[in-house]
Structures are given as structure tokens and as C-alpha cells.
Design an enzyme around this catalytic site. Structure first.
Site, PDB file in Angstrom:
ATOM      1  N   GLY A   1      26.620 -51.502 -13.799  1.00  0.00           N
ATOM      2  CA  GLY A   1      26.623 -52.190 -15.187  1.00  0.00           C
ATOM      3  C   GLY A   1      27.602 -51.680 -16.282  1.00  0.00           C
ATOM      4  O   GLY A   1      28.382 -50.935 -15.896  1.00  0.00           O
ATOM      5  N   ASN A   2      27.333 -52.256 -17.397  1.00  0.00           N
ATOM      6  CA  ASN A   2      27.995 -51.730 -18.368  1.00  0.00           C
ATOM      7  C   ASN A   2      27.040 -51.263 -19.817  1.00  0.00           C
ATOM      8  O   ASN A   2      25.938 -51.671 -19.742  1.00  0.00           O
ATOM      9  CB  ASN A   2      29.404 -52.520 -18.809  1.00  0.00           C
ATOM     10  N   ARG A   3      27.539 -50.889 -20.986  1.00  0.00           N
ATOM     11  CA  ARG A   3      27.026 -50.358 -21.961  1.00  0.00           C
ATOM     12  C   ARG A   3      26.578 -51.720 -22.839  1.00  0.00           C
ATOM     13  O   ARG A   3      26.008 -51.400 -24.106  1.00  0.00           O
ATOM     14  CB  ARG A   3      27.447 -49.197 -22.635  1.00  0.00           C
TER      15      ARG A   3
END
Ligand code: CTP
Length: 402
Positions: free
Chosen positions: A197-199
Site C-alpha cells: 500500500g501507500n500512505r
């Protein structure tokens, strides 16, 4: 009004709202009537005060009040009222009206500091904020019994100012516009329990969808974020880059404006393992493949006249001339993806980007404009992005000199 000592100040709020031209329907909880007389409100407001679901001249007063209101203001809002509203419990006319309305709601909390800081109240306030409920105050100052601290009802003029701002007519300058907005960070599954995922939180994209809808546009939000959908926005929830690609591809052709604010994964695992990878089987090797670049695809295939807005999240870190470097990256993406506008931010700068409530961006346009938007809350940044897209659209439809 719910029942707190600050209820006497609601008299002043009511009077000022009536003076400002509002039609005010007063609703008091039974406890409120212990602090201030129902008759006072009946005399000052636009219609008689109501205190109960029962014994009225109408059988279902809460639906008339809830459906008819343009704004519901609760001042003071006690811990009990806040708790019941957050939990969706309608035990009296006021809570039933709050549940029966789709109008904006403004709460002016008032209680002792210990109560305001109690984890239950903190959680309830967070829940209500997440649902889009507006708050004014509480302030710090003298409380009942002579105590000093946080929890004092906001000043009547501050409550009326907040109410007026919520009722201010929207600009309606995107009425009739069909918009598509993407938001959030995609999740690319490795196995049944893990993902890459990413932030990205989705806050900026949701704020843009909300801004467009409040200015009259017809908005579809394709989101990978768990944030609630803004009022008046059609929401399609997705998880992976592939799902986002499919949803955007289906909807984009019909739309006049497409804002790709989602942080779409650039890479995903080539295969998703069924079940869970077990430690006993050793360290897995996860082979990645590239995802389709949705923005670049839209740039290559869109119909004439459609406005395409992309985002560029850069992490510039320390170094000379960050503004110039940010502009170069943004202009590179503008050309590479054939977008009309790129909204670039330096996510390594303080207060900017992922998960913050604030952002600072540089908007570059295909016709050579640079609009720096200094650190502001994501709502204000959303307004600047919409303004820039509309200005670009009107320049394009009427080029200077023609
Ligand atoms: N984007 C997209 N599809 C992808 C990746 C990104 O549509 N598979 C879009 C994003 O929604 C954003 C823009 O492209 O509007 C910029 O994404 P970004 O990741 O910053 O740019 P990249 O082209 O991937 O460049 P790099 O990662 O090398 O900075």
C-alpha cells in the site's frame, strides 16, 4: 437547546439569528427547560418552542423540523446529547430531529472540562466530525461553579457567525458539470492477508469531490479510502489499481472534468497467493509488475474538451530550490501524461501531503500558468484546484485574441 447552564446564552443566539433574517424553530430538551423558559423562546423565535415528540398539534414534529431545516444548530450541546447523536439514539424531539435531517448540523458543545476530555466524549466528537457535523467551540474560560477550563459555550456571536457561514449561498459555478474524482491509496494484495500500500489517506481527493459537489457539480468519487463519502457525492469504493482502472475507464468518457488525486500503485505483485504465505515456507520472493497508468491512458484517449487533472506527489527532501525542482517534475508529468493541470506537492515538507489535514501545492497548467498554493487546510486547497481547473477551461474555450 440541550440542558446545561449555558442554555441561557441560547436566548441571545436565537435573537441574533432572528435579527439576521432566519426563520428559527426552537426545540428544547426537557432538561433545557430547567435552565431557561420555553416561553422566552416562543416569544423571541419565529414559531412556538417545542419540547416533546408528543402532545403537539402535529403528529410527527421531528420530520417536519428535520426535513424543513436548512441548518440545525444545537447550542448548548451537552455530553448526553452528543453521545445520543453519535450513537444514533433518538430519545426526545431534539435527537429525533437531528436524525431526521439531511441539513448541515452545527454543534456548540458546553460542559465541564473533565467531561469534554472524557474518552467517550472525545470519541463521540471524532465520530460526528467524521460524519461531517460542524462544531463551534467550546472555549476556555469560566465554567459553572466558578471552575476555569475548556468547555465553555462559544460566544453567541461566534455561533451565529458559524451558522451564517454554513448558510452562505454556494457559488454554483460548477452546476451542470459532470465530474469524476479519484482518491485514496490503492492496495495490491500479496496473499489473502497482506498487501502493498501507500500512505495516501484520501483526504485531499475527498475534499475536492466535496468542493465540486457543493459548487453544483454532479460528482462520482472512485475511492480507495475508507473515509465517508462527502454529502451529495456518488461514491464507488475500490481497493486495487485494477479495480480503480476499471471504474475510471467505465465512467470517464461521460465526464467533463476528471481529477486523478488517487495514489495509484505503480507496481503490484505479479501473482496473488491464495491463502496465507507461511513463515515455515521461507522468505517469499514477491515479483512485481507495473500497473496501467490510468492518467496517461486518459490523456491519450480522452475526448476534446474534457479537462484532465493529475497529481504529482514528490519527496524532494533537503536541497536547493525546491520550488523549481517541484515545477520541473510537475511539468514533466504534465507532458508525459498529456494532462491539462498537474497539482504537485512535496510530501517531505512539514504539514504537507499524506494523512495531514493541511497541504501546500503548486498547480501547473498546459497553457503555462503556475499557481502556488501555500500551506492551508485541504478544503482550501480543494477550492484552489477547482478554481484553477475552471479558469483553465474558460481560457481554453475563449482563447485571448479571438
Ligand atoms: N497515476 C495513475 N495510474 C498509475 C499511477 C499514477 O493514474 N498507475 C496517476 C495518479 O493518480 C496521479 C499521477 O498519475 O494523478 C501521478 O502519479 P505519480 O505516481 O506521482 O507519478 P508517476 O508517473 O508514477 O511518476 P513517479 O512515480 O516516477 O514519480
Amino acid at each position: 437547546m440541550s440542558g446545561g447552564i449555558a442554555a441561557y446564552k441560547a436566548v441571545e443566539v436565537c435573537r441574533r439569528l432572528v435579527d439576521a433574517g432566519a426563520h428559527v424553530s426552537p426545540v428544547l430538551t426537557r432538561a433545557a427547560t430547567r435552565f431557561v423558559g420555553e416561553l422566552t423562546f416562543s416569544a423571541l423565535a419565529s414559531e412556538p418552542a417545542r419540547t416533546s415528540l408528543w402532545g403537539n398539534d402535529e403528529p410527527i414534529p421531528h420530520t417536519r423540523l428535520g426535513q424543513g431545516a436548512d441548518l440545525v444548530v444545537v447550542a448548548p450541546a451537552t455530553a448526553r446529547l452528543i453521545g445520543a447523536y453519535a450513537a444514533g439514539i433518538s430519545s426526545d424531539l431534539l435527537t429525533a430531529t437531528l436524525l431526521a435531517t439531511r441539513a448541515p448540523v452545527l454543534l456548540a458543545p458546553a460542559m465541564h472540562t473533565e467531561m469534554w476530555e472524557h474518552p467517550a466524549v472525545v470519541d463521540n466528537i471524532a465520530t460526528l466530525r467524521r460524519r461531517g457535523v460542524h462544531l463551534v467551540g467550546p472555549d476556555a474560560g469560566r465554567l459553572a461553579g466558578g471552575d476555569l477550563g475548556y468547555g465553555r459555550l462559544a460566544a453567541p456571536e461566534a455561533i451565529v457567525d458559524a451558522a451564517t457561514a454554513l448558510l452562505a449561498p454556494s457559488r454554483n459555478d460548477t452546476r451542470g458539470l459532470q465530474a469524476l474524482v479519484t482518491a485514496g491509496g490503492t492496495r495490491e494484495p500479496i496473499d489473502a492477508v497482506r498487501y502493498i500500500g501507500n500512505r495516501s489517506s484520501g483526504k485531499q481527493g475527498h475534499a475536492i469531490a466535496s468542493e465540486l459537489a457543493s459548487r453544483g457539480a454532479d460528482v462520482l468519487l472512485v475511492t480507495a479510502s475508507e473515509l465517508p463519502g462527502p454529502p451529495g457525492v456518488e461514491v464507488e469504493r475500490v481497493e486495487t489499481a485494477a479495480e480503480m482502472h476499471a471504474a475510471v475507464t467505465r465512467a470517464a468518457a461521460e465526464r467533463d472534468l476528471v481529477v486523478m488525486s488517487a495514489a495509484v500503485a505503480d507496481f503490484r505483485p505479479k501473482v496473488t497467493v491464495a491463502g496465507k504465505l507461511k513463515k515455515a515456507d521461507g522468505v517469499p520472493e514477491v515479483i512485481l509488475e507495473q500497473t496501467p497508468d490510468i492518467l496517461a491512458e486518459l490523456g491519450a484517449t480522452r475526448r476534446p474538451g474534457q479537462i484532465l487533472v493529475g497529481f504529482a506527489a514528490e519527496a524532494l527532501g533537503p536541497g536547493a530550490q525546491p520550488e523549481e525542482r517541484l515545477r520541473e517534475f510537475a511539468e514533466g508529468k504534465l507532458r508525459a501524461k498529456r494532462a491539462d493541470l498537474i497539482v504537485a506537492n512535496d510530501v517531505s515538507a512539514p504539514g504537507v501531503g499524506f494523512a495531514h489535514d493541511t497541504n501546500a501545492v503548486l498547480i501547473v497548467t498546459a497553457d503555462g500558468y503556475h499557481v502556488p498554493v501555500p500551506l492551508a487546510d485541504k478544503g482550501a486547497i480543494a477550492a484552489a484546484v477547482v478554481d484553477a481547473a475552471l479558469a483553465y477551461g474558460s481560457r481554453r474555450s475563449s482563447p485571448p485574441g479571438r
